[in-house]
Motif scaffolding. Sequence first.
Motif, PDB file in Angstrom:
ATOM      1  N   GLN A  37       0.853  -1.180   0.000  1.00  0.00           N
ATOM      2  CA  GLN A  37       0.000   0.000   0.000  1.00  0.00           C
ATOM      3  C   GLN A  37       0.893   1.236   0.000  1.00  0.00           C
ATOM      4  OE1 GLN A  37      -2.460   0.771   3.466  1.00  0.00           O
ATOM      5  NE2 GLN A  37      -4.072   1.672   2.186  1.00  0.00           N
ATOM      6  N   ILE A  38       0.971   1.867  -1.150  1.00  0.00           N
ATOM      7  CA  ILE A  38       1.668   3.144  -1.221  1.00  0.00           C
ATOM      8  C   ILE A  38       0.840   4.174  -0.466  1.00  0.00           C
ATOM      9  CG2 ILE A  38       2.445   4.962  -2.794  1.00  0.00           C
ATOM     10  CD1 ILE A  38       2.971   2.691  -4.840  1.00  0.00           C
ATOM     11  N   LEU A  39       1.502   5.092   0.192  1.00  0.00           N
ATOM     12  CA  LEU A  39       0.824   6.053   1.065  1.00  0.00           C
ATOM     13  C   LEU A  39      -0.357   6.721   0.365  1.00  0.00           C
ATOM     14  CD1 LEU A  39       0.953   7.427   3.847  1.00  0.00           C
ATOM     15  CD2 LEU A  39       2.350   9.214   2.800  1.00  0.00           C
ATOM     16  N   THR A  82      16.359  -1.976  -4.075  1.00  0.00           N
ATOM     17  CA  THR A  82      15.203  -1.116  -3.841  1.00  0.00           C
ATOM     18  C   THR A  82      15.260   0.172  -4.653  1.00  0.00           C
ATOM     19  OG1 THR A  82      16.376  -0.278  -1.887  1.00  0.00           O
ATOM     20  CG2 THR A  82      14.695  -1.964  -1.534  1.00  0.00           C
ATOM     21  N   LYS A  83      14.071   0.630  -5.027  1.00  0.00           N
ATOM     22  CA  LYS A  83      13.907   1.893  -5.725  1.00  0.00           C
ATOM     23  C   LYS A  83      13.061   2.823  -4.852  1.00  0.00           C
ATOM     24  CE  LYS A  83      12.031  -0.162  -9.382  1.00  0.00           C
ATOM     25  NZ  LYS A  83      12.273  -1.600  -9.263  1.00  0.00           N
ATOM     26  N   LEU A  84      13.135   4.098  -5.159  1.00  0.00           N
ATOM     27  CA  LEU A  84      12.351   5.066  -4.377  1.00  0.00           C
ATOM     28  C   LEU A  84      10.863   4.698  -4.361  1.00  0.00           C
ATOM     29  CD1 LEU A  84      13.962   8.463  -5.485  1.00  0.00           C
ATOM     30  CD2 LEU A  84      14.340   7.214  -3.350  1.00  0.00           C
ATOM     31  N   GLU A  85      10.385   4.227  -5.508  1.00  0.00           N
ATOM     32  CA  GLU A  85       8.965   3.918  -5.621  1.00  0.00           C
ATOM     33  C   GLU A  85       8.554   2.645  -4.879  1.00  0.00           C
ATOM     34  OE1 GLU A  85      11.112   4.560  -8.089  1.00  0.00           O
ATOM     35  OE2 GLU A  85      10.816   3.200  -9.808  1.00  0.00           O
ATOM     36  N   ASP A  86       9.523   1.949  -4.290  1.00  0.00           N
ATOM     37  CA  ASP A  86       9.183   0.804  -3.444  1.00  0.00           C
ATOM     38  C   ASP A  86       8.765   1.235  -2.047  1.00  0.00           C
ATOM     39  OD1 ASP A  86      11.907  -1.093  -4.881  1.00  0.00           O
ATOM     40  OD2 ASP A  86       9.772  -1.115  -5.426  1.00  0.00           O
ATOM     41  N   ALA A  88       6.587   2.080   0.727  1.00  0.00           N
ATOM     42  CA  ALA A  88       5.181   1.721   0.903  1.00  0.00           C
ATOM     43  C   ALA A  88       5.040   0.952   2.206  1.00  0.00           C
ATOM     44  CB  ALA A  88       4.686   0.847  -0.259  1.00  0.00           C
ATOM     45  N   MET A  89       3.797   0.662   2.522  1.00  0.00           N
ATOM     46  CA  MET A  89       3.496  -0.255   3.608  1.00  0.00           C
ATOM     47  C   MET A  89       3.321  -1.626   2.990  1.00  0.00           C
ATOM     48  SD  MET A  89       3.005   0.394   6.866  1.00  0.00           S
ATOM     49  CE  MET A  89       2.196  -0.160   8.359  1.00  0.00           C
ATOM     50  N   TYR A  90       3.962  -2.615   3.565  1.00  0.00           N
ATOM     51  CA  TYR A  90       3.858  -3.974   3.056  1.00  0.00           C
ATOM     52  C   TYR A  90       3.133  -4.833   4.098  1.00  0.00           C
ATOM     53  CZ  TYR A  90       6.984  -2.692  -0.710  1.00  0.00           C
ATOM     54  OH  TYR A  90       7.516  -2.105  -1.827  1.00  0.00           O
ATOM     55  N   PHE A  91       2.055  -5.431   3.640  1.00  0.00           N
ATOM     56  CA  PHE A  91       1.263  -6.276   4.525  1.00  0.00           C
ATOM     57  C   PHE A  91       1.426  -7.739   4.124  1.00  0.00           C
ATOM     58  CE2 PHE A  91      -0.944  -3.101   6.858  1.00  0.00           C
ATOM     59  CZ  PHE A  91      -1.198  -2.053   6.000  1.00  0.00           C
ATOM     60  N   CYS A  92       1.618  -8.567   5.125  1.00  0.00           N
ATOM     61  CA  CYS A  92       1.580 -10.007   4.956  1.00  0.00           C
ATOM     62  C   CYS A  92       0.205 -10.492   5.404  1.00  0.00           C
ATOM     63  CB  CYS A  92       2.677 -10.628   5.820  1.00  0.00           C
ATOM     64  SG  CYS A  92       2.680 -12.419   5.920  1.00  0.00           S
ATOM     65  N   ALA A  93      -0.268 -11.564   4.795  1.00  0.00           N
ATOM     66  CA  ALA A  93      -1.542 -12.160   5.203  1.00  0.00           C
ATOM     67  C   ALA A  93      -1.444 -13.670   5.073  1.00  0.00           C
ATOM     68  CB  ALA A  93      -2.694 -11.623   4.359  1.00  0.00           C
ATOM     69  N   SER A  94      -2.258 -14.350   5.844  1.00  0.00           N
ATOM     70  CA  SER A  94      -2.317 -15.803   5.710  1.00  0.00           C
ATOM     71  C   SER A  94      -3.764 -16.261   5.799  1.00  0.00           C
ATOM     72  CB  SER A  94      -1.442 -16.498   6.758  1.00  0.00           C
ATOM     73  OG  SER A  94      -1.995 -16.365   8.070  1.00  0.00           O
ATOM     74  N   ARG A  95      -3.974 -17.430   5.260  1.00  0.00           N
ATOM     75  CA  ARG A  95      -5.334 -17.985   5.193  1.00  0.00           C
ATOM     76  C   ARG A  95      -5.260 -19.484   5.437  1.00  0.00           C
ATOM     77  NH1 ARG A  95      -8.418 -20.091   0.930  1.00  0.00           N
ATOM     78  NH2 ARG A  95      -6.928 -19.584  -0.701  1.00  0.00           N
ATOM     79  N   GLY A  96      -6.354 -20.012   6.008  1.00  0.00           N
ATOM     80  CA  GLY A  96      -6.421 -21.449   6.207  1.00  0.00           C
ATOM     81  C   GLY A  96      -6.710 -22.158   4.902  1.00  0.00           C
ATOM     82  N   THR A  97      -7.622 -23.107   4.934  1.00  0.00           N
ATOM     83  CA  THR A  97      -7.905 -23.894   3.746  1.00  0.00           C
ATOM     84  C   THR A  97      -9.176 -23.410   3.074  1.00  0.00           C
ATOM     85  OG1 THR A  97      -9.142 -25.477   5.046  1.00  0.00           O
ATOM     86  CG2 THR A  97      -6.811 -25.935   4.707  1.00  0.00           C
ATOM     87  N   GLY A  98      -9.406 -23.872   1.878  1.00  0.00           N
ATOM     88  CA  GLY A  98     -10.655 -23.613   1.187  1.00  0.00           C
ATOM     89  C   GLY A  98     -10.622 -22.343   0.374  1.00  0.00           C
ATOM     90  N   PRO A 107       0.312  -6.440  10.890  1.00  0.00           N
ATOM     91  CA  PRO A 107       0.240  -4.989  11.102  1.00  0.00           C
ATOM     92  C   PRO A 107       1.001  -4.178  10.071  1.00  0.00           C
ATOM     93  CG  PRO A 107       1.799  -5.976  12.620  1.00  0.00           C
ATOM     94  CD  PRO A 107       1.155  -7.115  11.887  1.00  0.00           C
ATOM     95  N   GLY A 108       1.805  -4.847   9.266  1.00  0.00           N
ATOM     96  CA  GLY A 108       2.516  -4.158   8.197  1.00  0.00           C
ATOM     97  C   GLY A 108       3.920  -3.748   8.568  1.00  0.00           C
ATOM     98  N   THR A 109       4.751  -3.610   7.525  1.00  0.00           N
ATOM     99  CA  THR A 109       6.083  -3.032   7.640  1.00  0.00           C
ATOM    100  C   THR A 109       6.122  -1.806   6.750  1.00  0.00           C
ATOM    101  OG1 THR A 109       7.238  -5.105   8.097  1.00  0.00           O
ATOM    102  CG2 THR A 109       8.532  -3.328   7.119  1.00  0.00           C
ATOM    103  N   ARG A 110       6.482  -0.690   7.342  1.00  0.00           N
ATOM    104  CA  ARG A 110       6.619   0.523   6.530  1.00  0.00           C
ATOM    105  C   ARG A 110       8.042   0.574   5.988  1.00  0.00           C
ATOM    106  NH1 ARG A 110       3.794   4.654   5.514  1.00  0.00           N
ATOM    107  NH2 ARG A 110       2.290   4.242   7.164  1.00  0.00           N
ATOM    108  N   LEU A 111       8.170   0.510   4.682  1.00  0.00           N
ATOM    109  CA  LEU A 111       9.477   0.576   4.033  1.00  0.00           C
ATOM    110  C   LEU A 111       9.681   1.972   3.469  1.00  0.00           C
ATOM    111  CD1 LEU A 111      12.066  -0.792   2.959  1.00  0.00           C
ATOM    112  CD2 LEU A 111      10.778  -1.348   0.893  1.00  0.00           C
ATOM    113  N   THR A 112      10.770   2.583   3.867  1.00  0.00           N
ATOM    114  CA  THR A 112      11.127   3.895   3.343  1.00  0.00           C
ATOM    115  C   THR A 112      12.457   3.772   2.621  1.00  0.00           C
ATOM    116  OG1 THR A 112      10.006   5.004   5.183  1.00  0.00           O
ATOM    117  CG2 THR A 112      11.586   6.308   3.900  1.00  0.00           C
ATOM    118  N   VAL A 113      12.446   4.095   1.341  1.00  0.00           N
ATOM    119  CA  VAL A 113      13.660   4.037   0.519  1.00  0.00           C
ATOM    120  C   VAL A 113      14.121   5.466   0.273  1.00  0.00           C
ATOM    121  CG1 VAL A 113      14.710   3.228  -1.619  1.00  0.00           C
ATOM    122  CG2 VAL A 113      12.838   1.925  -0.564  1.00  0.00           C
ATOM    123  N   THR A 114      15.371   5.748   0.653  1.00  0.00           N
ATOM    124  CA  THR A 114      15.880   7.124   0.511  1.00  0.00           C
ATOM    125  C   THR A 114      16.959   7.199  -0.574  1.00  0.00           C
ATOM    126  OG1 THR A 114      17.568   6.741   2.188  1.00  0.00           O
ATOM    127  CG2 THR A 114      15.444   7.579   2.946  1.00  0.00           C
TER     128      THR A 114
END
Lengths: 114, 110
Positions: A37-39, A82-86, A88-98, A107-114
């Motif tokens: 998710q870009i800001l 990494t590039k400047l345009e990377d 963003a907030m990066y979210f991981c998710a997981s799911r069971g079956t089906g 909760p996300g990792t905020r990545l800031t590329v300078t």
Amino acid sequence: EPEVTQTPSHQVTQMGQEVILRCVPISNHLYFYWYRQILGQKVEFLVSFYNNEISEKSEIFDDQFSVERPDGSNFTLKIRSTKLEDSAMYFCASRGTGVGGEQYFGPGTRLTVT
Amino acid sequence: AQSVTQLGSHVSVSEGALVLLRCNYSSSVPPYLFWYVQYPNQGLQLLLKYTTGATLVKGINGFEAEFKKSETSFHLTKPSAHMSDAAEYFCAVSTYDMRFGAGTRLTVKP
């Protein structure tokens, strides 16, 4: 209640450097995802992972990105150069079956590329 | 293929007024539908979901949504807005993978 965890919460890196974002999915889940998710923008699908391989990836997920499940608990997203345009907030998710089951988000990792 | 369209990137209501956030979807198979809320600088919190069965689903914080297959819609409503409802709301459709709408920012005026 089980939850998805992500580390670090904030990562600052210089352009061209490699970063690894880490996620610990819920223990009995089988499907794993990364989103970006870009800001101020929408949540964008990056990649899904099942049975130790990528099941689907978006156009965003180019050769600079890779995912890995190095052991039975961690799920990582690596950005090779990494590039400047990377930035963003990066979210991981997981799911069971089906099909269509609820995805549980970290909760996300905020990545800031300078 | 699946996709979600949220009508209105920004909705503003007065406290106590009805909240209506619109979501339309497309899916080649029967969809599972979700609404998530995101508060500033936070992650995504599930509000409610539709899988099968009753088409009117109730979620947390007084929100509900109705699945209308004929209209391919899953609009989110709340009878009376509260200041604490101010946030970004995302509709999502899922089969094996989840796709999100662009989001609707809800502002609640005192």
